[in-house]
Design a protein around this motif. Structure first.
Motif, PDB file in Angstrom:
ATOM      1  N   LYS A   5       0.650  -1.051  -0.077  1.00  0.00           N
ATOM      2  CA  LYS A   5       0.122   0.021  -0.020  1.00  0.00           C
ATOM      3  C   LYS A   5       0.939   1.407  -0.046  1.00  0.00           C
ATOM      4  CE  LYS A   5      -3.146  -3.052   0.339  1.00  0.00           C
ATOM      5  NZ  LYS A   5      -4.112  -3.245  -0.603  1.00  0.00           N
TER       6      LYS A   5
ATOM      7  N   THR B 202     -12.524  -4.500  -8.732  1.00  0.00           N
ATOM      8  CA  THR B 202     -11.642  -3.511  -9.417  1.00  0.00           C
ATOM      9  C   THR B 202     -10.371  -3.497  -9.014  1.00  0.00           C
ATOM     10  OG1 THR B 202     -12.439  -1.455  -8.420  1.00  0.00           O
ATOM     11  CG2 THR B 202     -13.748  -2.107 -10.221  1.00  0.00           C
TER      12      THR B 202
ATOM     13  N   SER C 221      -6.538  -0.898  -9.230  1.00  0.00           N
ATOM     14  CA  SER C 221      -6.050   0.249  -9.650  1.00  0.00           C
ATOM     15  C   SER C 221      -4.884   0.057 -10.716  1.00  0.00           C
ATOM     16  CB  SER C 221      -5.319   0.955  -8.306  1.00  0.00           C
ATOM     17  OG  SER C 221      -4.378   0.088  -8.042  1.00  0.00           O
ATOM     18  N   GLY C 222      -4.528   1.122 -11.407  1.00  0.00           N
ATOM     19  CA  GLY C 222      -3.575   1.066 -12.355  1.00  0.00           C
ATOM     20  C   GLY C 222      -2.162   0.393 -11.848  1.00  0.00           C
ATOM     21  N   LYS C 223      -1.794   0.776 -10.773  1.00  0.00           N
ATOM     22  CA  LYS C 223      -0.566   0.005  -9.989  1.00  0.00           C
ATOM     23  C   LYS C 223      -0.542  -1.271  -9.803  1.00  0.00           C
ATOM     24  CE  LYS C 223       1.627   0.565  -5.610  1.00  0.00           C
ATOM     25  NZ  LYS C 223       1.049  -0.540  -4.696  1.00  0.00           N
ATOM     26  N   GLU C 224      -2.075  -1.744  -9.265  1.00  0.00           N
ATOM     27  CA  GLU C 224      -2.168  -2.981  -9.029  1.00  0.00           C
ATOM     28  C   GLU C 224      -2.395  -3.958 -10.523  1.00  0.00           C
ATOM     29  OE1 GLU C 224      -4.717  -3.030  -4.963  1.00  0.00           O
ATOM     30  OE2 GLU C 224      -5.882  -2.807  -6.966  1.00  0.00           O
TER      31      GLU C 224
END
Length: 304
Positions: A150, A272, A274-277
């Motif tokens: 995180k 959903t 995130s872009g990072k994930e």
């Protein structure tokens, strides 16, 4: 022909395992992880009894055997099933507990790290580690970081448990290969491992959880899917499929579990990332695929 049959079995295994992450996550809304694991493995044991009776002995010997003799495993199969059951017990329980603290999609991708861990742990069994892993391992670790760490540089405890689960699943895969090469019966091996996993889960359930009949009924569809399809069918397909498929191809096909898990979480649970994930997922999956590319072995004495 046999290799194609094995590949198809493992592809179906990957699809079932990936979609089962959703059922496991839903089931946790009603019962605890140890109860869920115990009941699903009990269902798997019951489902496999007729399968072991029908296919667990050579065709020419079946007519002369009693019901108990058809079910009884030979010493090699019994030993293999006990070890596989021990590793699967720890792996499945870690996964089930971890799913309480992370999403089905993320859990599927983290679990896929077992594909990289298989050759690393196999080194301790005398198997050489290929040079491509020097690229794959750092890539997977970066992907794991992007997927799980995180903003405050902490890792979810659920993500950590799923990672430990991947280690024990890798040990289970290597154990299956080890005992199949020594002549273990694939169907009976699956049956014994479910018995061990049930016993371990049942003991923990009795010690740490209390469950009502109403809660079990509410979780019935998740339990039936994971017990009959994910455990009874898919784990048996894995063991039988590995019998016909060499380990590199087998682990590559089973790595698609992570894709099916993410798709199932998105389609059925509305999860959903995130872009990072998502970037982390891509890195992990690419590393998993690269780790399975068979490279030509340099012959001794060659200068190239």
């Amino acid at each position: 022909m046999e290799q194609a049959k094995g590949n198809l079995m493992l592809l179906l295994t990957a699809f079932i395992w990936g979609s089962a992450f959703v059922a496991q996550a839903v089931g946790m809304d009603y019962v605890g992880p140890y109860t869920f694991s115990a009941v699903r493995n009990l269902i798997a044991i019951l489902v496999l009894i007729p399968v072991v009776w029908a296919f667990g002995s050579p065709r020419g010997e079946r007519s002369g055997l009693s019901f108990g003799q058809r079910l009884k495993p030979d010493p090699v199969t019994l030993k293999g099933g006990l070890w596989c059951g021990l590793f699967m017990s720890v792996a499945s329980l870690l996964q089930q507990v971890g799913l309480q603290m992370t999403t089905a999609g993320k859990a599927g991708f983290i679990t896929a790290l077992y594909i990289i861990l298989v050759p690393i742990l196999g080194r301790f069994l005398g198997r050489p580690v290929r040079k491509i892993l020097l690229l794959c391992v750092p890539m997977a670790l970066v992907g794991f970081y992007l997927l799980c760490v995180k903003g405050d540089f902490t890792v979810s405890f659920g993500d950590f448990l799923i990672f430990l689960c991947a280690i024990f699943f890798a040990a289970q895969i290597l154990t299956i290969d080890h005992f199949l090469l020594r002549g273990a019966n694939s169907v009976k091996l699956a049956w014994v491992q479910f018995g061990v996993t049930f016993l371990v889960s049942a003991v923990l359930m009795g010690l740490f959880e209390q469950t009502t009949e109403g809660a079990l009924w509410d979780a019935r569809w998740a339990l039936l899917y994971t017990g009959v399809i994910s455990s009874g069918v898919a784990y048996t397909l894995q063991i039988v499929g590995q019998k016909y498929t060499e380990p590199t191809t087998a682990t590559l096909i089973m790595s698609l579990e992570s894709v099916f898990a993410a798709l199932s979480g998105w389609l059925l649970l509305g999860e959903t990332m995130s872009g990072k994930e998502l970037t982390g997922c891509v890195l992990v999956f690419v590393a998993v695929l690269l780790a399975q590319i068979p490279l030509p072995v340099r012959k001794k004495g060659s200068s190239h």
